[in-house]
Design a protein around this motif. Sequence first.
Motif, short mmCIF file in Angstrom:
data_model
loop_
_atom_site.label_atom_id
_atom_site.label_comp_id
_atom_site.label_asym_id
_atom_site.label_seq_id
_atom_site.Cartn_x
_atom_site.Cartn_y
_atom_site.Cartn_z
N VAL A 29 0.87 -1.18 0.00
CA VAL A 29 0.00 0.00 0.00
C VAL A 29 0.90 1.24 0.00
N PRO A 30 0.79 2.10 -1.02
CA PRO A 30 1.70 3.24 -1.13
C PRO A 30 1.73 4.16 0.10
N SER A 31 0.65 4.26 0.83
CA SER A 31 0.58 5.16 1.97
C SER A 31 0.96 4.48 3.29
N ILE A 32 1.57 3.28 3.21
CA ILE A 32 2.01 2.55 4.40
C ILE A 32 3.47 2.17 4.24
N THR A 33 4.24 2.39 5.30
CA THR A 33 5.62 1.92 5.36
C THR A 33 5.75 1.00 6.56
N VAL A 34 6.18 -0.23 6.34
CA VAL A 34 6.44 -1.15 7.44
C VAL A 34 7.79 -0.74 8.04
N ILE A 35 7.77 -0.37 9.31
CA ILE A 35 8.97 0.11 9.98
C ILE A 35 9.69 -1.00 10.73
N GLN A 51 -9.28 -24.81 19.50
CA GLN A 51 -8.71 -24.52 18.19
C GLN A 51 -7.20 -24.61 18.28
N ALA A 52 -6.55 -24.58 17.13
CA ALA A 52 -5.09 -24.69 17.06
C ALA A 52 -4.41 -23.44 17.62
N ALA A 53 -3.13 -23.59 17.95
CA ALA A 53 -2.31 -22.47 18.43
C ALA A 53 -2.13 -21.45 17.32
N PHE A 54 -1.94 -20.21 17.71
CA PHE A 54 -1.73 -19.10 16.79
C PHE A 54 -0.25 -18.80 16.62
N LEU A 55 0.10 -18.21 15.50
CA LEU A 55 1.35 -17.49 15.36
C LEU A 55 0.97 -16.02 15.39
N ASN A 56 1.73 -15.21 16.14
CA ASN A 56 1.43 -13.79 16.30
C ASN A 56 2.69 -12.95 16.13
N ILE A 57 2.50 -11.77 15.55
CA ILE A 57 3.56 -10.78 15.45
C ILE A 57 2.95 -9.41 15.73
N ALA A 58 3.82 -8.46 16.04
CA ALA A 58 3.43 -7.06 16.11
C ALA A 58 4.18 -6.33 15.00
N VAL A 59 3.53 -5.31 14.45
CA VAL A 59 4.10 -4.56 13.34
C VAL A 59 3.99 -3.07 13.63
N GLU A 60 5.08 -2.35 13.43
CA GLU A 60 5.05 -0.89 13.52
C GLU A 60 4.98 -0.34 12.10
N LEU A 61 4.04 0.58 11.89
CA LEU A 61 3.83 1.19 10.58
C LEU A 61 3.98 2.70 10.65
N PRO A 127 4.85 -9.34 22.04
CA PRO A 127 5.42 -8.93 20.74
C PRO A 127 5.47 -7.42 20.58
N LEU A 128 4.42 -6.72 21.01
CA LEU A 128 4.38 -5.27 20.88
C LEU A 128 5.51 -4.60 21.68
N ALA A 129 5.70 -5.04 22.89
CA ALA A 129 6.75 -4.46 23.73
C ALA A 129 8.14 -4.69 23.13
N SER A 130 8.30 -5.77 22.38
CA SER A 130 9.61 -6.08 21.80
C SER A 130 10.01 -5.10 20.69
N ILE A 131 9.04 -4.34 20.15
CA ILE A 131 9.37 -3.37 19.09
C ILE A 131 9.06 -1.93 19.52
N SER A 132 8.68 -1.75 20.76
CA SER A 132 8.32 -0.43 21.27
C SER A 132 9.30 -0.01 22.36
N SER A 133 9.45 1.28 22.54
CA SER A 133 10.28 1.78 23.64
C SER A 133 9.43 2.38 24.74
N ASP A 134 8.11 2.19 24.68
CA ASP A 134 7.21 2.73 25.68
C ASP A 134 7.43 2.04 27.02
N ALA A 135 7.81 2.79 28.04
CA ALA A 135 8.15 2.23 29.35
C ALA A 135 6.98 1.48 29.99
N ALA A 136 5.79 2.03 29.90
CA ALA A 136 4.62 1.37 30.50
C ALA A 136 4.34 0.04 29.83
#
Length: 168
Positions: A29-35, A51-61, A127-136
């Motif tokens: 998508v031209p208006s999105i950059t995966v960071i 149900q089966a186990a999930f695979l999960n990721i977090a993405v910063e855009l 996963p989100l905390a692993s790509i974020s620098s937010d202390a909380a």
Amino acid sequence: MNRAYLSIGSNIGDRYQYLQEAVRSLSAVPSITVIKLSKVYETDPVGYTDQAAFLNIAVELGTSLSPHDLLAVCQNIEQELGRKRIIRWGPRTVDLDILLYNDENIESDDLVIPHPRMEERAFVVIPLASISSDAALLQKAAEFDPEKEGIRLWTAFDGDDVFVHTEN
């Protein structure tokens, strides 16, 4: 440029391939950059557990899209990748959730940001905390016991290119 964080999960078929295809679709998508992408985590289902186990990721855009336009892109990708909404919290080829959008608080009929129940779910926070620098957020992730919460590192990968670019 707006900053958004997504959670992407899959538990049907080739789960890893669905994650890759979702990220590739976002990056097309031209208006999105995966960071940045988190590592891939395998997680036990929450809510509907038969149900089966999930695979999960977090993405910063980075994006010039509004929150509602980003939601439309996410829902479109889900449809393109065969998402069927049959059972709430049930099995799915892929699920794209907007977790955060800048520091905004949004509550409408079709979109709530920050994502409701986000902080209650290890499969989102870790996963989100692993790509974020937010202390909380980092503190919240540290409060979870991954083994008790059913979250395991599934694989690390060599760079975001594995997700963003198709292989030759």
